[in-house]
Motif scaffolding. Structure first.
Motif: not given
Length: 278
Positions: A60-71, A205-210
């Motif tokens: 979930q953090r990956f999708f949020l961090h990489c800005n996929f939500i809304g795409k 994953f990294s802690e940031e989400g990558e």
């Protein structure tokens, strides 16, 4: 003089043949790509928080961090790699290749074309995974088959490679053929089931989400001589950059984790990723 003239003519014919733009391998890739795209269908809608709610927290953090939500959701992906350092295997030469890849989403399918030269002779490769059948071909001089690997081990290798790449074809990660298992804050296990096969691997994953890496025991390392070994395989992603409003990796590596030491056999930099909802 007649002999010399014949040699010169032969050399000119060889040079002319190598310079021809068309090749059997490229034609196969083009035809297979058309089939893959035509069979990919279309993908409607946008990525939402509801879509990712069932996924483990690091995914979930990956999708949020990489800005996929809304795409827009994705039907297929094209990735272009240039000047990739590519090892032919342990003790084998390393060459520079160009590499073009397509991944479809509706059902796991994948194609990749390699364009390079080996000792000055054109070398082409075609990795194919269509309708559950995988193959890896290599040809010299646009016609001589150097290797052509097929069979269940290749089917499984292609399927688990598709799994490794599912997060940079983000719609694939939401499909019913992939099952996710929570491990901890920075790890998640995924299993893919398709075409009567099942493969799994661990995402880090990294802690940031990558997404940083994917590791699996479900690939066989196959040498140019046809010898097969079950070896741990790792794919790594790095150098994330903004592209069309999304944070995407620009460096991808493929590594065989042999007991005697790792072999970095694929080192792709400045990767260009394109998505289509068609």
């Amino acid at each position: 003089m007649i002999l010399l003239g014949s040699v010169v003519t032969l050399v000119l014919l060889v040079v002319l043949f190598f310079s021809l733009p068309n090749s059997r391998t490229r034609d196969e890739f083009s035809q297979s790509t058309t089939m893959l795209i035509d069979g990919a269908g279309s993908s409607d809608g946008l990525f939402s928080l509801e879509d990712i709610a069932p996924l483990p927290l690091p995914v979930q953090r990956f999708f949020l961090h990489c800005n996929f939500i809304g795409k827009p959701k994705v039907a297929y992906m094209k990735a272009t790699f240039r000047d990739v350092s590519f090892s032919m295997g342990r003790g084998k030469p390393t060459i520079m290749i160009d590499y073009v890849q397509y991944n479809a989403v509706e059902k796991p399918q994948r194609l990749a074309y390699i364009d390079a030269s080996l000792y000055g002779i054109p070398f082409e490769g075609l990795d194919s995974f269509l309708e559950g059948k995988g193959s890896m071909k290599g040809r010299l001089a646009k016609g001589f088959t150097l290797f052509d690997e097929r069979g269940e081990d290749m089917d499984r290798a292609c399927l688990v490679t598709f799994l490794a790449e599912c997060l940079f074809v983000p719609s694939a990660a939401l499909q019913s053929y992939i099952h996710w298992e929570a491990i901890d804050d920075t790890h998640a296990k995924a299993t893919i089931e398709a075409y009567g096969l099942s493969c799994s691997g661990l995402f880090t994953f990294s802690e940031e989400g990558e997404m940083e890496s994917f590791t699996t025991e479900d690939r066989m390392a196959t040498g140019l001589d046809g010898k097969k070994e079950r070896v741990r395989w790792t794919a790594t992603l790095a150098d994330y950059r903004m592209h069309s409003g999304m944070l995407l990796p620009s460096r991808l590596q493929g590594i065989w984790n042999y007991p005697e030491g790792d072999l970095l056999y694929f080192d792709g930099k400045e990767v260009e990723i394109e998505y289509s909802s068609r």
